[in-house]
Design an enzyme around this catalytic site. Structure first.
Site, PDB file in Angstrom:
ATOM      1  N   GLY A  45       0.817  -1.215   0.000  1.00  0.00           N
ATOM      2  CA  GLY A  45       0.000   0.000   0.000  1.00  0.00           C
ATOM      3  C   GLY A  45       0.845   1.257   0.000  1.00  0.00           C
ATOM      4  N   CYS A  46       1.895   1.264   0.792  1.00  0.00           N
ATOM      5  CA  CYS A  46       2.763   2.446   0.880  1.00  0.00           C
ATOM      6  C   CYS A  46       3.523   2.658  -0.418  1.00  0.00           C
ATOM      7  CB  CYS A  46       3.713   2.308   2.062  1.00  0.00           C
ATOM      8  SG  CYS A  46       2.837   2.240   3.649  1.00  0.00           S
ATOM      9  N   THR A  47       3.894   1.567  -1.081  1.00  0.00           N
ATOM     10  CA  THR A  47       4.559   1.676  -2.372  1.00  0.00           C
ATOM     11  C   THR A  47       3.603   2.253  -3.408  1.00  0.00           C
ATOM     12  OG1 THR A  47       6.051  -0.150  -1.860  1.00  0.00           O
ATOM     13  CG2 THR A  47       5.738   0.373  -4.194  1.00  0.00           C
TER      14      THR A  47
END
Length: 155
Positions: A45-47
């Protein structure tokens, strides 16, 4: 945990970047700054969110916005994240979570149905004078940049 609202002064900070520089919010006065908090570099998700901000960066900069992504990761891990995913946004390390706490972006959250302490995925837009023009908590990683652009009237 205190949550910030539109119209509040943005808490100032100075944090180490992945390239060794110190970046302070007050040093960006006169520009609009998108400050977003995310749990961990190199997670799916952060990527996705970091790549979406990178893909949008040139058009955001053309509208006068800088983008700062803040996580509790070390500068070295953030440098690997930048290199691995070709990120062009500024990545900052808040290892002691002091800035996250000041923004209300760390605290109780639900994770897989359990209440845990952690980074609350949040985005703030700071105007040229250091005042919040957006304060969004519990944002979704996927589709967030598109929604933020709409909220800012850029699309």
């Amino acid at each position: 945990m205190t949550r910030l609202s539109i119209g509040d002064p943005a808490p100032d900070f100075s944090l180490p970047a992945d390239d060794g520089r110190e970046v302070s919010l007050s040093g960006l006065r006169g520009r609009k700054v998108i400050v977003y908090f995310y749990p961990a570099a190199m997670t799916p998700g952060c990527t996705k969110q970091a790549c979406d901000f990178t893909d949008s960066l040139s058009s955001l900069q053309a509208q006068g916005y800088d983008v700062l992504g803040i996580s509790p990761d070390s500068p070295a891990k953030l440098a690997k994240f930048r290199e691995r995913d070709g990120l062009t946004i500024t990545l900052l390390s808040d290892a002691d979570k002091a800035v996250m706490n000041a923004y209300g972006a760390f605290g109780e959250k639900k994770l897989y149905g359990k209440t845990v302490q952690g980074v609350i995925r949040s985005t703030f837009v700071v105007d040229e004078d250091g005042t919040l023009s957006q304060a969004q908590y519990n944002v979704k990683a996927s589709g967030h940049v598109t929604k933020l652009r709409r909220d800012l009237g850029l699309d």
